[in-house]
Scaffold this active site. Structure first.
Site, PDB file in Angstrom:
ATOM      1  N   ASN A  24       0.958  -1.127   0.035  1.00 20.48           N
ATOM      2  CA  ASN A  24       0.021   0.061   0.113  1.00 20.48           C
ATOM      3  C   ASN A  24       0.811   1.291   0.027  1.00 20.48           C
ATOM      4  O   ASN A  24       1.135   1.858  -0.970  1.00 20.48           O
ATOM      5  CB  ASN A  24      -0.672   0.116   1.252  1.00 20.48           C
ATOM      6  N   ASP A  25       1.588   1.625   1.226  1.00 19.58           N
ATOM      7  CA  ASP A  25       2.202   2.679   1.125  1.00 19.58           C
ATOM      8  C   ASP A  25       3.214   2.770   0.126  1.00 19.58           C
ATOM      9  O   ASP A  25       3.574   3.927  -0.544  1.00 19.58           O
ATOM     10  CB  ASP A  25       3.083   2.921   2.692  1.00 19.58           C
ATOM     11  N   VAL A  26       3.830   1.955  -0.051  1.00 18.89           N
ATOM     12  CA  VAL A  26       5.087   1.901  -1.259  1.00 18.89           C
ATOM     13  C   VAL A  26       4.538   2.227  -2.732  1.00 18.89           C
ATOM     14  O   VAL A  26       5.354   2.402  -3.499  1.00 18.89           O
ATOM     15  CB  VAL A  26       5.563   0.484  -1.124  1.00 18.89           C
ATOM     16  N   ALA A  41       1.471   3.575   7.429  1.00 15.50           N
ATOM     17  CA  ALA A  41       1.797   5.032   7.901  1.00 15.50           C
ATOM     18  C   ALA A  41       0.549   5.959   8.245  1.00 15.50           C
ATOM     19  O   ALA A  41       0.550   7.154   8.474  1.00 15.50           O
ATOM     20  CB  ALA A  41       2.152   5.496   6.470  1.00 15.50           C
TER      21      ALA A  41
END
Lengths: 496, 97
Positions: free
Chosen positions: A423-425, A465
């Site tokens: 997700n965050d990446v 995050a």
């Protein structure tokens, strides 16, 4: 008097050290890596055998003959047996664990192994403290209280550092293990005034190590040990799950420095070389991980990431934005029509154990003439290289797996980006939104692909995050909401 | 060996480590951690010295316990590295299909 070292013994340890360098050198490519590992084993064999041969346990026996009596030194067979038994027990436990462990549990295993190195360092330092003459680091001195082994001041510093780093490695790794193994929540646990407490404890350890050179009494040694156990615990508890790649690398580094400190105590080149290698290896990995998250090492260690973010009016409003939901059949159709598909795996794939069925899906696509590649973000998963090992386990050829900087420019010419458990990446906010907590972090440009298929359990959850991902609401994105493994299984069925 | 000789080995080894580790391919970072783990158990040298030494019963048993722990790491670490490395394969020949 200490260390009348036989040059051949010193040479043997040096050879062992060189073998360890070759072991790491081998890892520069998968083709040479197995040979490298064998060098490592040879080096360890040399180091252990050399020590065994030069430190045979002896006892003094009284030999009484017909007309004489003499004190002779003989091999202490009981002690030899004990040592061999200890090695055998360790070997049995180690080999069974190594054989049985699931590849998805590798981060926990590595953390557990780190804790053992740390504890072993503490025990060796304690043994050296209790019996310094045997380690050649003390001179027996006569005092009014009797003979006392006075430990060299330099050795005391080395020993103090060794026990401190070892203890931090141990308790820190135990916490990391519990978090990675799911025995303890991954969320950061924040104590009030933790920075003040941590700095105070660290300062106390430094002061005590310095004081140890003046006073070798037991309370100093054991207080250093106890405080170091405590600080290892305090340092790791506030660090959350997705920061674990940094933590595991850092503990890896510490286990090396602990070995190096003991190497200084024992004047042993194999231990010093190894300690330096492992120490720098862990430090470099921590650096790579931090860079991949665009965070400073200090901010990771200070902990509590994600706890302070979250909330904010903007993220609440975003959940109302429209998004498209797709089915397994849609996904199968889109991918089978594609020229190139890039798969972006993340920690969610590991949790769902979806790597095998994912490779099956890739095989089906390849049979239809689709080019399939994998894109790995450096911090995907819970330890450096985590995704690569899982894909290798599922028989994905390593030349189909690419690192971020090698593949990122290809998304623009790719038909389908298949994001599974990451997700965050993939969050473009890292490139554009200066207020985002992940701003500046290098991300995979999945949104540049013609279509993004995003496998996710539900729309509610956010990444580690705690920020919303813009990719969900794009026109070219289709959300596949299900457990990663189930969804891929359905896609495989639909591809038939 | 005097302290400065040992320090020299240490400093030079840090530089060797720096360059060797940067050349490790990122795909092998997990095996790198496993193998560094195994080799840092060279601390077993200290443990063996402690267990073989006479003069302190406590020191001896601490040493033996450390030998067990370090052995777990050595055997387990190298074996698990071997297992992982054996999984990294190249693309099979295209003749298959």
């Amino acid at each position: 008097m200490p260390h009348a070292v036989n040059p051949w013994v010193a040479f043997a340890y040096l050879v062992a050290g060189v073998c360890f360098i070759l072991a790491l050198r081998g890892l520069s490519s998968p083709t040479t890596s197995q040979r490298g590992n064998r060098f490592g084993m040879i080096g360890m064999g040399i180091a252990v055998l050399t020590t065994l041969v030069t430190h045979v346990p002896t006892i003094t026996v009284l030999v009484e003959g017909y007309d004489y009596a003499a004190l002779l030194s003989a091999i202490d067979t009981v002690a030899v047996f004990e040592i061999v038994a200890a090695i055998a027990i360790g070997a049995a436990i180690g080999l069974t664990t190594a054989r049985r462990i699931a590849m998805t549990a590798m981060p926990q295993l590595v953390a557990a192994f780190h804790s053992l190195v740390g504890l072993a360092a503490v025990l060796v330092a304690a043994a050296a403290y209790l019996n310094p003459v045997a380690f050649g680091i003390a001179l027996p001195v006569l005092t009014p209280d009797g003979a006392v082994a006075l430990i060299n001041p330099v050795s005391r510093i080395e020993m103090g550092l060794g026990v401190a780093i070892g203890a931090i490695t141990f308790s820190g790794s135990v916490i990391a293990f519990l978090k990675l193994n799911g025995n303890m929540g991954g969320a950061p646990i924040l104590l009030p005034a933790r920075h003040v407490i941590n700095l105070g404890v660290l300062a106390a350890i430094v002061v005590l190590v310095a004081y140890f050179t003046l006073d070798q009494s037991p309370w100093v040694f054991w207080t250093i040990t106890a405080l170091s156990f405590a600080i290892g615990f305090l340092l790791i508890v506030p660090i959350g799950g997705a920061d674990m790649p940094v933590v595991v690398s850092m503990l890896n580094s510490y286990s090396g420095w602990a070995a190096a400190a003991m190497g200084f105590t024992l004047h042993n080149s194999a231990m010093i070389i190894t300690g330096a290698l492992v120490g720098s290896s862990g430090a470099i990995l921590s650096y790579i991980m931090c860079r991949a998250m665009n965070r400073s090492f200090v901010s990771v260690i200070a902990g509590g990431f994600g706890a302070e973010a979250g909330g904010g009016g903007a993220s609440a409003a975003k959940t109302d934005r429209p998004w498209k939901r797709g089915s397994a059949e849609d996904a199968a159709f889109l991918m089978s029509q594609a020229e190139q598909v890039i798969i972006v795996p993340g920690y969610g794939m590991a949790v769902a154990q979806a790597q095998h069925v994912l490779r099956e899906m890739a095989d089906k696509l390849k049979a239809e003439g689709v080019r399939v590649k994998y894109a790995i973000h450096p911090v995907a998963g819970r330890m450096p290289g985590h995704m690569n090992v899982l894909l290798a386990e599922a028989n994905v050829p390593y030349d189909e797996v690419f690192e971020l900087e090698d593949i990122n420019s290809e998304f623009a010419q790719t038909d389908v980006a298949f994001v599974i458990g990451a997700n965050d990446v993939t969050n473009p906010a890292a490139k554009t939104d200066k207020t985002s907590p992940i701003y500046g972090m290098p991300v995979l440009d999945v949104e540049k692909a013609k279509t993004v298929l995003f496998v996710k359990r539900s729309m509610g959850g956010v990444g580690y995050a705690g920020v919303d991902n813009d990719v969900f609401y794009r026109d070219n994105t289709m959300m596949l909401l299900a457990d990663a493994k189930k969804m891929v299984e359905e896609i495989v069925k639909a591809l038939d | 060996m005097d302290f400065i000789a040992i320090l020299s080995i240490f400093v030079l080894a840090c530089f060797v480590g720096y360059y060797v580790v940067w050349s490790v391919t990122p795909a092998l970072h997990t095996p790198l951690m496993a193998v560094t783990n195994a080799i840092s158990s060279v601390i077993i040298v200290g443990a063996l010295i402690a267990s073989a030494a006479a003069g302190s019963i406590g020191g001896k048993w601490l040493g033996l316990l450390a030998v067990v722990l370090a052995s777990i790491n050595i055997f387990g670490g190298f074996a698990v590295t071997q297992r992982m490395l054996a999984m990294y394969k190249k693309k099979e020949r295209p003749a298959a299909k």
